[in-house]
Design an enzyme around this catalytic site. Sequence first.
Site, PDB file in Angstrom:
ATOM      1  N   HIS A 168      22.589 -15.171 -14.935  1.00 19.84           N
ATOM      2  CA  HIS A 168      21.324 -14.889 -14.263  1.00 19.84           C
ATOM      3  C   HIS A 168      21.154 -15.917 -13.154  1.00 19.84           C
ATOM      4  O   HIS A 168      21.478 -17.092 -13.328  1.00 19.84           O
ATOM      5  CB  HIS A 168      20.148 -15.010 -15.249  1.00 19.84           C
ATOM      6  CG  HIS A 168      18.823 -14.800 -14.597  1.00 19.84           C
ATOM      7  ND1 HIS A 168      18.300 -13.550 -14.360  1.00 19.84           N
ATOM      8  CD2 HIS A 168      17.925 -15.683 -14.096  1.00 19.84           C
ATOM      9  CE1 HIS A 168      17.139 -13.660 -13.750  1.00 19.84           C
ATOM     10  NE2 HIS A 168      16.884 -14.949 -13.577  1.00 19.84           N
ATOM     11  N   ASP A 210       7.255  -8.085 -20.092  1.00 18.40           N
ATOM     12  CA  ASP A 210       7.478  -8.900 -18.889  1.00 18.40           C
ATOM     13  C   ASP A 210       7.010  -8.171 -17.641  1.00 18.40           C
ATOM     14  O   ASP A 210       6.453  -8.792 -16.735  1.00 18.40           O
ATOM     15  CB  ASP A 210       8.958  -9.287 -18.756  1.00 18.40           C
ATOM     16  CG  ASP A 210       9.179 -10.165 -17.521  1.00 18.40           C
ATOM     17  OD1 ASP A 210       8.564 -11.240 -17.465  1.00 18.40           O
ATOM     18  OD2 ASP A 210       9.903  -9.743 -16.610  1.00 18.40           O
ATOM     19  N   ARG A 269       0.798 -12.180 -13.306  1.00 13.16           N
ATOM     20  CA  ARG A 269       1.021 -13.547 -12.821  1.00 13.16           C
ATOM     21  C   ARG A 269       1.103 -13.575 -11.302  1.00 13.16           C
ATOM     22  O   ARG A 269       0.609 -14.498 -10.651  1.00 13.16           O
ATOM     23  CB  ARG A 269       2.312 -14.120 -13.428  1.00 13.16           C
ATOM     24  CG  ARG A 269       2.167 -14.472 -14.912  1.00 13.16           C
ATOM     25  CD  ARG A 269       3.530 -14.717 -15.538  1.00 13.16           C
ATOM     26  NE  ARG A 269       4.266 -15.762 -14.878  1.00 13.16           N
ATOM     27  CZ  ARG A 269       5.591 -15.842 -14.832  1.00 13.16           C
ATOM     28  NH1 ARG A 269       6.336 -14.929 -15.424  1.00 13.16           N
ATOM     29  NH2 ARG A 269       6.186 -16.839 -14.211  1.00 13.16           N
ATOM     30  N   SER A 319       9.911 -15.245 -19.470  1.00 13.94           N
ATOM     31  CA  SER A 319      10.158 -14.055 -18.653  1.00 13.94           C
ATOM     32  C   SER A 319      11.670 -13.841 -18.472  1.00 13.94           C
ATOM     33  O   SER A 319      12.198 -12.749 -18.728  1.00 13.94           O
ATOM     34  CB  SER A 319       9.470 -14.242 -17.292  1.00 13.94           C
ATOM     35  OG  SER A 319       9.937 -13.309 -16.353  1.00 13.94           O
ATOM     36  N   LYS A 326      14.473 -11.151 -21.090  1.00 19.53           N
ATOM     37  CA  LYS A 326      15.301 -10.084 -20.513  1.00 19.53           C
ATOM     38  C   LYS A 326      16.784 -10.343 -20.794  1.00 19.53           C
ATOM     39  O   LYS A 326      17.536  -9.427 -21.121  1.00 19.53           O
ATOM     40  CB  LYS A 326      15.061  -9.989 -19.002  1.00 19.53           C
ATOM     41  CG  LYS A 326      13.695  -9.399 -18.685  1.00 19.53           C
ATOM     42  CD  LYS A 326      13.374  -9.404 -17.207  1.00 19.53           C
ATOM     43  CE  LYS A 326      13.067 -10.782 -16.696  1.00 19.53           C
ATOM     44  NZ  LYS A 326      12.436 -10.903 -15.412  1.00 19.53           N
TER      45      LYS A 326
HETATM   46  N1  URA Z   1      12.244 -14.560 -12.405  1.00 19.43           N
HETATM   47  C1  URA Z   1      11.798 -13.892 -13.502  1.00 19.43           C
HETATM   48  O1  URA Z   1      12.428 -12.953 -13.972  1.00 19.43           O
HETATM   49  N2  URA Z   1      10.639 -14.308 -14.047  1.00 19.43           N
HETATM   50  C2  URA Z   1       9.909 -15.327 -13.578  1.00 19.43           C
HETATM   51  O2  URA Z   1       8.870 -15.645 -14.135  1.00 19.43           O
HETATM   52  C3  URA Z   1      10.383 -15.999 -12.438  1.00 19.43           C
HETATM   53  C4  URA Z   1      11.567 -15.592 -11.882  1.00 19.43           C
END
Ligand code: URA
Length: 434
Positions: A82, A161, A168, A183, A187
């Site tokens: 990621h 999320d 947010r 978050s 995932k």
């Molecule tokens: N990327 C994400 O997936 N979530 C966040 O909160 C910030 C960056």
Amino acid sequence: MQMTDLLAKKRDGGVLSTEEIDFMIQGYTRGTIPDYQMSAMCMAILLRGMDERETLDMTMSMMRSGETLDLSPIRGIKADKHSTGGVGDKTSLILCPMVAAAGLKIAKMSGRGLGHTGGTIDKLESFPGFSTAISRETFFHSVNDIGIAIMGQTADLVPADKKIYALRDVTGTVPSIPLIVSSIMSKKLASGADVIVLDVKCGDGAFMKTEEDARTLAEGLTRVGRLAGRKCAAVITDMDQPLGYAVGNAVEVKEAIAVLRGEEEGDLLELCLTLGGCMLQEAGAAANAEEARARLLETIRDGSALRKLAELVHAQGGDERAVYDTGLLPDAKVKLEVPSEAAGYVRHIMAERVGLVSMHLGGGRATKEDVIDLSVGVVLHKKVGDRIERGESFGTIHASDPEKAARAAELLRACYELSDTPVERPPFIKAIIH
Ligand code: URA
């Protein structure tokens, strides 16, 4: 249990229990807790923080809010990566084939994303016919067969999320470490990989502006990953200029192919070797960083990483001839050089603004509905520390029409800061957290 009690507890600096966190996350996902209460909770978490146990509980509860991917039908060690997002970041296009050629399994879910350029899926769609809308069966079959498959993110992966992030975004609560960690990791954990490697960017073009913040985030992400039973590492990298040279979609694919052919070195290759090295080490497939690096370099030298990309493109319906003949990829109608008006050394390139040049050309999306032009973008010729003479080009604009190209040229010139004296490049890889 009442959400008002949980709000008061967090407001006063209290620690939420596992049950309280689950009540809040599942209730908000189902719609029994309203936006205004969840917004207040996000702000309370931003101001008061969460400890390690709370952050893990929030991550796990979010992960369970929708479907999770069970990768057990795939034999071998499954690795995923990621990135916290950067300008010119085509790392996955290089790293995934390289690591698959070195023997790990890449079963990756990717997104399209909003921003300066498309996401990995958009970039891969530069190969005529390529599709990530594949069934679970095809996905598992491809990974078992050739070691790699990339599938579009399913709508039901971590719905908590999607709702919390949207909130947010409009309540000033994005920059909270526990909220970012939960978050991202919910995932990644839902996607099922055994090994997760995180590329945490810091600097002008990144989410985390300072190295200290990037380190705190990287430590939080890897800690939660490990507590959730996965092998996890993070690399902190500089985003004070775009990564590599190309920013766009097809132009980034062409650059990725050049790296896989062994024709380009520099920060982009270095990042892929470092992330891939962490993956091999965490998977127990290499004893140390040197061995991992040598294995990965060998996949470039012997052509197996490039062949792996061709196999991936072919398996997902794309024209793999474009891997060997990039003239078959989308190409912009207009190409315009951007000459410098002065001589000097490149001191800084405003990464974010280079991204906006690509956006202006039509290479990115502002809303989910926007259609992007895969052929447009920017290819830089100069990076930080390079010498440039008056009249020499900063880069080439790839555009769909001359007016857009001319405006983009002006914008690109303004991204460069020059110095009269030589400039030393700061270290690109700032830290590796195992
Ligand atoms: N990327 C994400 O997936 N979530 C966040 O909160 C910030 C960056």
